[in-house]
Design an enzyme around this catalytic site. Sequence first.
Site, PDB file in Angstrom:
ATOM      1  CG  HIS A 132      -2.579  -7.963 -11.690  1.00  0.00           C
ATOM      2  ND1 HIS A 132      -2.220  -6.523 -11.337  1.00  0.00           N
ATOM      3  CD2 HIS A 132      -2.251  -8.599 -10.744  1.00  0.00           C
ATOM      4  CE1 HIS A 132      -1.737  -6.574 -10.028  1.00  0.00           C
ATOM      5  NE2 HIS A 132      -1.669  -8.225  -9.841  1.00  0.00           N
ATOM      6  CG  ASN A 133      -2.977 -12.939 -10.807  1.00  0.00           C
ATOM      7  OD1 ASN A 133      -2.432 -12.242 -11.762  1.00  0.00           O
ATOM      8  ND2 ASN A 133      -2.252 -13.424  -9.809  1.00  0.00           N
ATOM      9  CG  HIS A 152       0.921  -7.301 -13.444  1.00  0.00           C
ATOM     10  ND1 HIS A 152       1.927  -7.728 -14.279  1.00  0.00           N
ATOM     11  CD2 HIS A 152       1.146  -8.027 -11.963  1.00  0.00           C
ATOM     12  CE1 HIS A 152       2.954  -8.531 -13.202  1.00  0.00           C
ATOM     13  NE2 HIS A 152       2.314  -8.631 -12.156  1.00  0.00           N
ATOM     14  CG  LEU A 164      -2.103   1.195   1.167  1.00  0.00           C
ATOM     15  CD1 LEU A 164      -3.272   0.659   1.951  1.00  0.00           C
ATOM     16  CD2 LEU A 164      -1.328   2.448   1.810  1.00  0.00           C
ATOM     17  N   GLY A 168       7.549  -5.984 -13.618  1.00  0.00           N
ATOM     18  CA  GLY A 168       8.107  -7.289 -14.051  1.00  0.00           C
ATOM     19  C   GLY A 168       9.404  -7.335 -13.062  1.00  0.00           C
TER      20      GLY A 168
END
Length: 475
Positions: free
Chosen positions: A323-324, A398, A204, A401
């Site tokens: 994103h999953n 997303h 966060l 990486g």
Amino acid sequence: MVELSNIEENVYEIERTGAMRVPARVYGSEQLIEEMLEEGDLTLTQVRNVATLPGIQRFALVLPDGHQGYGFPIGGVAAVDVDDGVISPGGIGFDINCGVRLLRTGLSYKDIAGQGSILADRLYQTIPTGLGKGGYLRTDISDVRGILEYGMEWMLDNGHAREADLDHCEENGRLPGDPNAVPTEALKRGVNQVGSLGSGNHFLEVQRVTDVYDPETAAAFGIDTDDIVVMIHSGSRGLGHQTCSHFIRTFEREYSELVASLPDKQLVYAPLGDRLADEYWDAMNAAANFAWANRQAMTQAVREVFDALFEATDVEVVYDVCHNVAKEERHTVGGREKSLLVHRKGATRAFPPGHPDVPEAYRDVGQPVFIPGSMGSHSYVLAGGERSLELSFGSTAHGAGRLKSRTQAKSEYTAGELQKALRARGIYVRARSGGTLTEEAPGAYKDIDEVVRVSDALGIGTKVARTAPVANIKG
């Protein structure tokens, strides 16, 4: 070695050979492709394997932040026909509906001047981090079952959300999940974890908007230069992990002959329409609902902290995107519109302007997309690009990486040096352990600016704004 051909700028392709049903594509610059190849050809081998899935359409895809994952590469997209395709847990990941939420606070950077360290402390004290129990909300089994079925609707009905929060979530924060499909042990792990950050790369972060590239779209998103925003990156916690693990083991047992024929057993799948496929689909959707509720509970925690520290603050959800996950969507293939199950693993949905699934408030400019960097680098706000449906089934990257493994990062960095370097830049970080800091060192990640530059150049995600970290909490 896997042969990779450069077919146009930022677009590479692996020709269809052997058991591949479609070609495989990789989006990236020369620099990003070279970094993928430094792991050997593991990422490329994985996307080539994905191209063997029954029902797969057009191509298997790796996005600019791609790297090796479990079965599927992270940063991978695979769309299969719902009539003759499959569902693969490896194409969704263990942290079901890991995603990113962005909050605007109504404050500017001058409003919080000198408060970065205090903000980090208060947020860290309020929101449980790391492995194990503890959440901002106290919940029992009955509550968790309600969350698994109703997601954000349960949060609203129980006083933990505003109506506008649902309006600014992908799918309004609810998929058709069935709590009865979630394994009992997974359900138990969800008790008292609603509103918890977790560990690893979850965070966060309080951020300052440093650059605005598209003022019109930024205005539609309600952000401007020097605004303070909060980015939350977390998912379905132990509940999602346990759910995925359970179904992978079940698939391997029930489809043992299939597993023996696969190029990688981690690709194990169930044909759509089979009983096990339906059960996993119901459980995955339920776990996705849990993840949305989890990020919502942390939103409430942020509201509590900001209300206590500052006057005239109003924390609002800009958007929340997965994103999953695997989603049934309509896409045009070969000039014909078809229903496809789109697996996105470490890939963000990025629908363009005018798409009916973009919230009405953003439909003219495109769906908000958030691509975090690392705790020492910029993050980005994008909008779904005009070419995203054509090139990536409406998807983009997303995150930055990983460039280095967690083990490698631990061997190269020390927590003390990282803390000192970040503090010198006005970035305050709180974490459960020094190991977490070293695993997530900025140098362990790819160049976020390059990842976003490629997404923007391809037209799959258009740059809107860039942010810089002020305070960051991690597990």
